[in-house]
Design a protein around this motif. Structure first.
Motif, PDB file in Angstrom:
ATOM      1  N   TYR A  57      20.296  45.000  39.558  1.00 18.28           N
ATOM      2  CA  TYR A  57      21.697  44.606  39.709  1.00 18.28           C
ATOM      3  C   TYR A  57      22.269  44.815  41.103  1.00 18.28           C
ATOM      4  CZ  TYR A  57      22.223  44.480  34.570  1.00 18.28           C
ATOM      5  OH  TYR A  57      22.114  44.191  33.241  1.00 18.28           O
ATOM      6  N   ILE A  58      21.867  45.880  41.774  1.00 16.38           N
ATOM      7  CA  ILE A  58      22.643  46.344  42.923  1.00 16.38           C
ATOM      8  C   ILE A  58      22.756  45.283  44.018  1.00 16.38           C
ATOM      9  CG2 ILE A  58      20.723  47.476  44.145  1.00 16.38           C
ATOM     10  CD1 ILE A  58      22.834  49.840  44.576  1.00 16.38           C
ATOM     11  N   ASP A  59      21.708  44.515  44.247  1.00 13.09           N
ATOM     12  CA  ASP A  59      21.753  43.455  45.266  1.00 13.09           C
ATOM     13  C   ASP A  59      21.893  42.069  44.657  1.00 13.09           C
ATOM     14  OD1 ASP A  59      21.428  45.257  47.419  1.00 13.09           O
ATOM     15  OD2 ASP A  59      19.258  45.299  47.090  1.00 13.09           O
ATOM     16  N   TYR A  60      22.146  42.001  43.372  1.00 16.93           N
ATOM     17  CA  TYR A  60      22.189  40.720  42.662  1.00 16.93           C
ATOM     18  C   TYR A  60      23.419  39.921  43.090  1.00 16.93           C
ATOM     19  CZ  TYR A  60      21.884  37.547  38.624  1.00 16.93           C
ATOM     20  OH  TYR A  60      21.774  36.446  37.813  1.00 16.93           O
ATOM     21  N   HIS A  61      23.192  38.666  43.500  1.00 19.09           N
ATOM     22  CA  HIS A  61      24.304  37.826  43.972  1.00 19.09           C
ATOM     23  C   HIS A  61      24.049  36.364  43.598  1.00 19.09           C
ATOM     24  CE1 HIS A  61      27.187  36.555  47.474  1.00 19.09           C
ATOM     25  NE2 HIS A  61      27.688  36.330  46.264  1.00 19.09           N
ATOM     26  N   PRO A  62      24.239  36.033  42.317  1.00 18.14           N
ATOM     27  CA  PRO A  62      24.102  34.640  41.889  1.00 18.14           C
ATOM     28  C   PRO A  62      25.326  33.833  42.306  1.00 18.14           C
ATOM     29  CG  PRO A  62      24.841  35.966  40.064  1.00 18.14           C
ATOM     30  CD  PRO A  62      24.602  36.909  41.209  1.00 18.14           C
ATOM     31  N   SER A  63      25.292  32.551  42.041  1.00 21.30           N
ATOM     32  CA  SER A  63      26.386  31.675  42.465  1.00 21.30           C
ATOM     33  C   SER A  63      27.709  32.033  41.816  1.00 21.30           C
ATOM     34  CB  SER A  63      26.040  30.215  42.151  1.00 21.30           C
ATOM     35  OG  SER A  63      25.815  30.047  40.755  1.00 21.30           O
ATOM     36  N   PHE A  64      27.675  32.602  40.599  1.00 24.18           N
ATOM     37  CA  PHE A  64      28.937  32.906  39.923  1.00 24.18           C
ATOM     38  C   PHE A  64      29.505  34.269  40.302  1.00 24.18           C
ATOM     39  CE2 PHE A  64      25.478  34.071  36.984  1.00 24.18           C
ATOM     40  CZ  PHE A  64      25.753  35.394  36.752  1.00 24.18           C
ATOM     41  N   GLY A  65      28.797  35.049  41.097  1.00 30.19           N
ATOM     42  CA  GLY A  65      29.287  36.353  41.528  1.00 30.19           C
ATOM     43  C   GLY A  65      29.989  36.262  42.871  1.00 30.19           C
ATOM     44  N   ALA A  66      31.082  37.010  43.013  1.00 37.58           N
ATOM     45  CA  ALA A  66      31.875  36.936  44.241  1.00 37.58           C
ATOM     46  C   ALA A  66      31.153  37.551  45.433  1.00 37.58           C
ATOM     47  CB  ALA A  66      33.217  37.623  44.029  1.00 37.58           C
ATOM     48  N   SER A  67      30.269  38.517  45.175  1.00 34.98           N
ATOM     49  CA  SER A  67      29.565  39.245  46.229  1.00 34.98           C
ATOM     50  C   SER A  67      28.383  39.947  45.581  1.00 34.98           C
ATOM     51  CB  SER A  67      30.513  40.270  46.869  1.00 34.98           C
ATOM     52  OG  SER A  67      30.966  41.197  45.884  1.00 34.98           O
ATOM     53  N   PRO A  68      27.479  40.555  46.361  1.00 39.06           N
ATOM     54  CA  PRO A  68      26.438  41.358  45.734  1.00 39.06           C
ATOM     55  C   PRO A  68      27.056  42.386  44.783  1.00 39.06           C
ATOM     56  CG  PRO A  68      25.938  41.050  48.045  1.00 39.06           C
ATOM     57  CD  PRO A  68      27.322  40.496  47.841  1.00 39.06           C
ATOM     58  N   PHE A  69      26.423  42.594  43.625  1.00 38.23           N
ATOM     59  CA  PHE A  69      27.049  43.382  42.567  1.00 38.23           C
ATOM     60  C   PHE A  69      27.381  44.806  43.016  1.00 38.23           C
ATOM     61  CE2 PHE A  69      27.006  45.717  38.464  1.00 38.23           C
ATOM     62  CZ  PHE A  69      27.979  44.985  37.809  1.00 38.23           C
ATOM     63  N   GLY A  70      26.457  45.466  43.674  1.00 41.19           N
ATOM     64  CA  GLY A  70      26.763  46.761  44.277  1.00 41.19           C
ATOM     65  C   GLY A  70      26.631  47.967  43.372  1.00 41.19           C
ATOM     66  N   LYS A  71      26.413  47.770  42.077  1.00 44.71           N
ATOM     67  CA  LYS A  71      26.211  48.867  41.132  1.00 44.71           C
ATOM     68  C   LYS A  71      24.919  48.605  40.370  1.00 44.71           C
ATOM     69  CE  LYS A  71      30.254  50.597  42.198  1.00 44.71           C
ATOM     70  NZ  LYS A  71      30.353  51.828  43.027  1.00 44.71           N
ATOM     71  N   VAL A  72      24.474  49.607  39.580  1.00 41.72           N
ATOM     72  CA  VAL A  72      23.205  49.458  38.874  1.00 41.72           C
ATOM     73  C   VAL A  72      23.402  49.210  37.387  1.00 41.72           C
ATOM     74  CG1 VAL A  72      22.011  50.893  40.557  1.00 41.72           C
ATOM     75  CG2 VAL A  72      22.923  51.940  38.468  1.00 41.72           C
TER      76      VAL A  72
END
Length: 255
Positions: A57-72
Motif C-alpha cells: 500500500y505505502i507506495d500504491y498510486h493508481p489512477s483513482f488515488g490522489a497521491s501515493p497512499f503513504g500508509k500500510v
C-alpha cells in the motif's frame, strides 16, 4: 493477463497468506475504544518490518488515488467502506471498522479484509458484517475448477439481494500473485454460468462490500477514502483464494 500458478507456487504463497491473516488478527485485537487509527497503522508497519515483508500500500498510486497512499493499512470507519486512509482519529464506542491489508512475503502477495465493531454494537451493524461474511463464504464455495467467474459474482449478489441490499460494481475482487491487483476483475454481482471458466492455479481476492441503504459512494477530500453517499454504514470482507483440484484454498484464513 490472467496467470495460473503451479501447485508449488501456491504452496509458496501460503506464508504471505498466514502473515496477512496474523496482522489482521492482531489489529482486531488491538482495536478498541480510544485507540487511534494511526496506532493501528503503526502496529501493522512494525509487524511488516519484523517479518521482513513488504507493504503493498505505502507506495500504491493508481489512477483513482490522489497521491501515493503513504500508509500500510486501510482503515474505513462507519460510513467509509473502502480505501480508508488512516488519520488522527480515536475510535469511539460503537464504531464499525473495516480493516484491509495486503503484503508481499518472498515475492508473493496476499490480500484480506475484516469488519468489526468496537465497544457497544448496533444490531444493524452486526447484521451488515454478517451479510458480507456470508457473501464471502458463498462466493468461495463456487471457487472450483469448471465453474465460471459469474458463479462467484452471482453468489455474492444473491446474498446481498436476500438481505435487501444493493450492490456497487465499481470496485470488487481481483487476481493476486506477484502484485496486489491483477486480472481477472471479480465483480460483486453477475450472471451464473457466464464469464471466465475457473481453472486450477487461479488465485483471486474475493471481496464483497455492502452499504446499509445505498450503493452509491463518493471520495473523501483525503483523495482516497470511499464513503457512502447517504451516510449509511459499510462493511467489507475479503480473502485470497486459490482454486485447486481439491477445491478452494483460503490462503488468508484466520484462526
Amino acid at each position: 493477463m490472467i496467470e495460473l500458478r503451479t501447485p508449488r507456487q501456491i504452496e509458496e504463497m501460503r506464508p504471505a497468506g498466514r502473515f496477512v491473516a496474523s496482522v489482521l488478527t492482531a489489529l482486531q485485537d488491538k482495536a478498541d475504544v480510544g485507540v487511534n487509527l494511526l496506532e493501528l497503522d503503526a502496529l501493522a508497519h512494525s509487524m511488516i518490518r519484523e517479518a521482513g515483508a513488504e507493504s503493498c500500500y505505502i507506495d500504491y498510486h493508481p489512477s483513482f488515488g490522489a497521491s501515493p497512499f503513504g500508509k500500510v493499512l486501510c482503515t474505513s470507519v462507519n460510513d467509509a467502506v473502502l480505501h480508508g486512509l488512516p488519520f488522527d482519529y480515536d475510535l469511539q464506542d460503537g464504531d464499525l471498522v473495516s480493516v484491509d491489508f495486503a503484503a508481499s512475503v518472498d515475492g508473493w502477495v496476499a490480500d484480506s479484509a475484516v469488519s468489526f465493531v468496537v465497544g457497544t454494537p448496533r444490531e444493524g451493524d452486526l447484521e451488515l458484517i454478517a451479510t458480507t461474511a456470508k457473501a464471502l463464504d458463498a462466493a468461495i464455495s463456487w471457487a472450483r475448477p469448471g465453474n465460471r467467474l459469474g458463479d462467484i459474482s452471482n453468489a455474492i449478489g444473491e446474498v446481498a439481494r436476500e438481505a435487501g441490499l444493493s450492490v456497487n460494481l465499481q470496485f470488487g475482487g481481483h487476481g493476486v500473485g506477484r502484485t496486489m491487483h491483477g486480472d481477472p476483475h471479480v465483480p460483486n454481482d453477475g450472471r451464473p454460468g457466464r464469464g471466465l471458466r475457473l481453472k486450477p492455479g487461479l488465485v483471486i481476492a474475493i471481496e464483497p462490500w455492502f452499504l446499509q441503504t445505498t450503493n452509491q459512494i463518493y471520495t473523501d477530500p483525503d483523495g482516497w477514502t470511499l464513503r457512502s453517499e447517504d451516510g449509511s454504514r459499510g462493511a467489507h470482507s475479503e480473502h485470497t483464494v486459490a482454486i485447486t483440484d481439491e477445491g478452494p484454498l483460503v490462503l488468508t484464513a484466520r484462526d
